[in-house]
Design a protein around this motif. Structure first.
Motif, short mmCIF file in Angstrom:
data_model
loop_
_atom_site.label_atom_id
_atom_site.label_comp_id
_atom_site.label_asym_id
_atom_site.label_seq_id
_atom_site.Cartn_x
_atom_site.Cartn_y
_atom_site.Cartn_z
N UNK A 137 0.81 -1.22 0.00
CA UNK A 137 0.00 0.00 0.00
C UNK A 137 0.84 1.27 0.00
N UNK A 138 2.12 1.14 0.36
CA UNK A 138 2.97 2.34 0.29
C UNK A 138 3.33 2.70 -1.15
N UNK A 139 3.37 1.67 -2.02
CA UNK A 139 3.58 1.97 -3.45
C UNK A 139 2.51 2.95 -3.90
N UNK A 140 1.35 2.83 -3.29
CA UNK A 140 0.23 3.71 -3.65
C UNK A 140 0.52 5.17 -3.33
N UNK A 141 1.44 5.44 -2.42
CA UNK A 141 1.80 6.84 -2.19
C UNK A 141 2.97 7.26 -3.08
N UNK A 142 3.90 6.31 -3.30
CA UNK A 142 5.11 6.68 -4.04
C UNK A 142 4.82 6.84 -5.54
N UNK A 143 4.21 5.82 -6.13
CA UNK A 143 4.06 5.80 -7.58
C UNK A 143 3.28 7.01 -8.12
N UNK A 144 2.09 7.30 -7.59
CA UNK A 144 1.36 8.44 -8.18
C UNK A 144 2.08 9.77 -7.99
N UNK A 145 2.76 9.94 -6.86
CA UNK A 145 3.46 11.22 -6.63
C UNK A 145 4.61 11.39 -7.59
N UNK A 146 5.40 10.32 -7.77
CA UNK A 146 6.54 10.40 -8.68
C UNK A 146 6.04 10.55 -10.12
N UNK A 147 4.97 9.84 -10.45
CA UNK A 147 4.40 9.93 -11.79
C UNK A 147 3.93 11.36 -12.08
N UNK A 148 3.27 11.97 -11.08
CA UNK A 148 2.79 13.34 -11.27
C UNK A 148 3.96 14.29 -11.50
N UNK A 149 5.07 14.08 -10.76
CA UNK A 149 6.22 14.94 -10.93
C UNK A 149 6.85 14.74 -12.31
N UNK A 150 6.93 13.49 -12.75
CA UNK A 150 7.49 13.21 -14.08
C UNK A 150 6.69 13.93 -15.15
N UNK A 151 5.37 13.95 -14.97
CA UNK A 151 4.54 14.58 -16.00
C UNK A 151 4.74 16.09 -16.02
N UNK A 152 5.17 16.66 -14.90
CA UNK A 152 5.42 18.10 -14.88
C UNK A 152 6.80 18.44 -15.40
N UNK A 153 7.65 17.40 -15.52
CA UNK A 153 9.03 17.63 -15.96
C UNK A 153 9.03 17.92 -17.47
N UNK A 154 10.01 18.69 -17.94
CA UNK A 154 10.15 18.96 -19.36
C UNK A 154 10.58 17.67 -20.06
N UNK A 155 9.68 17.12 -20.87
CA UNK A 155 9.95 15.82 -21.49
C UNK A 155 11.19 15.86 -22.38
N UNK A 156 11.45 17.02 -22.95
CA UNK A 156 12.56 17.13 -23.91
C UNK A 156 13.92 16.82 -23.30
N UNK A 157 14.04 16.96 -21.97
CA UNK A 157 15.38 16.73 -21.40
C UNK A 157 15.76 15.26 -21.51
N UNK A 158 14.76 14.37 -21.62
CA UNK A 158 15.09 12.95 -21.81
C UNK A 158 15.70 12.76 -23.19
N UNK A 159 15.06 13.38 -24.18
CA UNK A 159 15.61 13.26 -25.53
C UNK A 159 16.96 13.96 -25.61
N UNK A 160 17.08 15.08 -24.90
CA UNK A 160 18.36 15.79 -24.91
C UNK A 160 19.47 14.89 -24.38
N UNK A 161 19.19 14.15 -23.31
CA UNK A 161 20.20 13.26 -22.73
C UNK A 161 20.59 12.17 -23.73
N UNK A 162 19.59 11.57 -24.36
CA UNK A 162 19.88 10.52 -25.34
C UNK A 162 20.66 11.11 -26.51
N UNK A 163 20.27 12.31 -26.91
CA UNK A 163 20.94 12.98 -28.01
C UNK A 163 22.42 13.18 -27.70
N UNK A 164 22.72 13.40 -26.41
CA UNK A 164 24.11 13.63 -26.01
C UNK A 164 24.85 12.33 -25.76
#
Ligand code: ADP
Ligand code: MG
Lengths: 403, 260
Positions: B144-171
């Motif tokens: 049941x603790x996954x239920x607190x971790x996963x949605x919070x981290x997921x929400x933060x990921x969605x607020x992150x600039x997605x392009x930085x992932x591609x930027x890292x791969x690009x580099x």
């Protein structure tokens, strides 16, 4: 054409640095970065975004993909970088097909439209990241990062966080972050759109300067024809996933091969003329239709140049303005949506387009007006014709502005 | 007009204060009594004393229960992070049908009554052959603790600039390098904040634990047992400590969440 892209100011501060930088790059300067696009095809569901295009890009070339929003420019770039799968055809870099390689194995780097800098790292670590990911030694990283930051004139900013940097500085960081890896090919996706006009104009010259010094291939995506015109060796005009025309800026400008290209490029009024007088960064120019001012630091008196000005930047008054002697008669109004295009015929018969918001007070058709503009709004390019005789031939360049 | 507005503001403020008093007065009383010199909880107090904290510290059963609770909270929080963070990243990276539904379903163990989750887990673990005990409790809490971790981290990921992932791969960064160098630092605060929340949730969990613990006791269960014969001042003492620790954890968690 090349030498006109350096403003004296930038040249002075850059010459040494660039020389130093490119010296270390000799090994990769042996003509790497040629790209062969063969029959490339891409669709998103029903939406056929890239339509069997083929294109050869030379090593060390500055090539622009120019076209309206949604014509597939970004998609092509992403396919070259490896972020988008392809539906057909092939992409070769230096003769080797790269379509099966994941992005991190491709010899290209990208300057993203909205920078895509790492917010948790400072400027130094952002630029160092590509080398760090490839396990380059710390000392070597420091050396390379320092050089790259000097090249984009950001030495001294190493410790700053990204959030503390201005738009123009962020753009420089993202350029440094890409070129520090010494890629044979650099992909740039509308890198200047987020900057204000003044900065955008400055950065054009700097980008071109950097490209020349590094001698690597730049693929530059833009929807701004002026930008493509002043920077590129060649321009690829795209429309709806098709290549409309490929050619040198002047070729495309002077002999557009389709109505689309003509429309897309022809949005600007262009004058060929001679620099009559220079005072500071203001030049007074003389041409067949009269006299006017433009801002430039690149040219001397008696040089032949081509000046362009966008229709919405041309102004008019009933009296003559200081420095301008462009008399004309309002000939026609063309209403297009929220804009109205005025056609003003100058004394020698050539036409100038002026764009205004519909609803503004407009002079009557047949009325005499004097044209002028903010000298900063002009784009001044070297006239490739060079001598006076050729210039006279080129005079009717203005003819197809009518179209 | 202005006066009316003024009046209504005062009324709202009063109401807010009343609600806060209703919520927090009991806790304040517990804390005050923890420092009582008397044996019985009554006003006026006869003086200030730390003796109940000493009595508490000498209560072997209570300390053992505290140890159990700490082990359970730390281990299950770790498991929840180790599973929840990559889980959130996977959910972020891949699109599959029913993704949003899954994001909600993951929260169920938090929303459902603990007694239901407890029974369900007991039955399930029995079927798997996991006997009641420490392992079962840790597994139960992690779930049941996954239920607190996963949605919070997921929400933060969605607020992150997605392009930085591609930027890292690009580099030139591999998927793993991108995850460690780029993703983790950018969701770091979300991870810490959900871990702190998980820790406090695990520390005072009763229903699920009650079904799965078998013979050993955890802190809340021990306290609960102690209060059957009336509230003793040492219960007040341990409660004050739990309150202080939880408060700090939740404040930090909140602060980190607000950070971006
Ligand atoms: N990931 C995607 N999924 C679906 N459609 C897309 C995707 N990316 C781009 N498109 C569509 O492809 C077309 C071309 O997009 P793009 O290459 O971004 O154009 P440009 O960069 O020239 O503005 C647009 O119609 C856009 O909506
Ligand atoms: Mg685009």
């Amino acid at each position: 054409m090349k030498n006109i892209f350096f403003t004296p100011k930038i040249c002075a501060t850059h010459k040494l640095l660039c020389a130093k930088y490119s010296a270390g790059m000799e090994n990769i300067m042996e003509k790497r970065g040629a790209i062969e696009i063969e029959n490339l095809d891409k669709a998103f569901g029903e939406n056929h975004v890239v339509n069997h295009i083929s294109l050869s890009i030379n090593a060390g070339e500055f090539i622009s993909f120019l076209g309206p929003s949604g014509c597939g420019k970004t998609t092509i770039l992403r396919m070259i970088a490896g972020f988008e799968t392809i539906d057909g055809g092939d992409i070769k870099i230096d003769g080797e097909s790269v379509i099966h390689l994941p992005p991190h194995k491709r010899q290209v780097n990208t300057v993203f439209q909205h920078y895509a800098l790492f917010p948790h790292l400072n400027v130094y670590d952002n630029v160092a990241y590509g080398l760090k990911a490839k396990n380059v030694s710390k000392a070597k990283i420091k050396e390379e990062v320092t050089k790259a930051l000097e090249l984009v004139q950001l030495d001294g900013f190493e410790k700053r966080m990204i959030s503390q940097m201005s738009g123009g500085q962020k753009q420089r960081v993202s350029i440094a972050r890409a070129i520090v890896n010494k890629p044979p090919v650099l992909l740039l996706d509308e890198p200047l759109t987020a900057l204000d006009m003044k900065l955008r104009k400055e950065m054009r010259y700097e980008l071109r300067n950097i490209q020349q010094k590094l001698g690597i291939t730049f693929i530059y995506v833009t929807h701004d024809q002026e930008e493509a015109m002043v920077m590129s060796d060649r321009i690829v005009v795209l429309n709806g996933g098709n290549i409309e025309q490929v050619g040198k800026p002047k070729e495309i400008y002077q002999s557009p091969r389709s109505a689309f290209v003509s429309d897309f490029i022809g949005e600007t009024n262009s004058f060929d003329g001679m620099i009559y007088q220079v005072q500071g960064d203001l030049a007074t120019l003389q041409c067949e239709s009269g006299q006017f001012m433009a801002k430039t630091t690149l040219f001397k008196e008696k040089e032949f140049v081509n000046i362009s000005i966008r229709p919405h930047q041309v102004k008019w008054k009933e009296e003559m303005q200081e420095g301008f002697h462009l008399k004309g008669v309002v000939k026609d109004y063309i209403f297009t949506g929220s804009f109205v295009n005025a056609v003003v015929e100058l004394v020698n018969g050539r036409e100038v387009r002026i764009a205004r918001l519909a609803g503004e007070g407009l002079p009557k058709v047949g009325q005499t007006v004097f044209l002028y503009w903010n000298p900063e709004d002009t784009v001044v390019m070297k006239n490739p014709a060079g001598d006076f005789g050729n210039m006279m031939e080129n005079m009717d360049l203005g003819e197809w502005v009518k179209k | 007009m202005v006066k009316k507005k003024h009046m209504s503001n005062i009324l709202i403020a009063l109401l807010a204060i009343l609600v806060l008093v209703f919520l927090y007065l009991p806790i304040v009383i517990v804390i005050v009594y923890a420092f009582n010199a008397d044996t019985v909880n009554c006003f006026p107090m006869n003086g200030f004393s730390l003796k109940w904290f000493q009595v508490m510290a000498e209560n072997k059963d209570l300390i053992l229960a505290l140890e159990h609770s700490l082990i359970i909270a730390v281990v299950s929080t770790l498991i929840a992070c180790i599973l929840g963070v990559p889980g959130a990243y996977a959910m972020y990276c891949y699109n599959f049908p029913g993704k949003e539904l899954l994001n909600r379903i993951v929260m169920l163990p938090l929303i459902l009554p603990g007694i239901l989750t407890g029974i369900a887990m007991l039955t399930f673990f029995k079927a798997l052959g996991v006997t009641q005990g420490m392992t079962a409790v840790i597994l139960g809490h992690s779930t049941f603790l996954i239920a607190t971790v996963l949605p919070q981290v997921y929400a933060r990921l969605r607020r992150m600039d997605h392009n930085i992932i591609e930027a890292a791969q690009d580099l030139g960064a591999t998927g793993f390098q991108t995850f460690v160098h780029i993703i983790l630092p950018n969701v770091k605060t979300a991870i810490i904040s959900s871990a702190l929340l998980s820790f406090t949730l695990s520390m005072d969990e009763i229903p699920v634990t009650y079904f799965l613990n078998g013979v050993f006791s955890t802190l809340p269960i021990q306290i609960w047992g102690m209060t059957r014969n009336g509230i003793t001042p040492e219960v007040n003492a341990i409660s004050s400590i739990i309150f202080a620790v939880s408060l700090v954890a939740i404040l930090i968690s909140n602060m980190l969440n607000k950070e971006d």
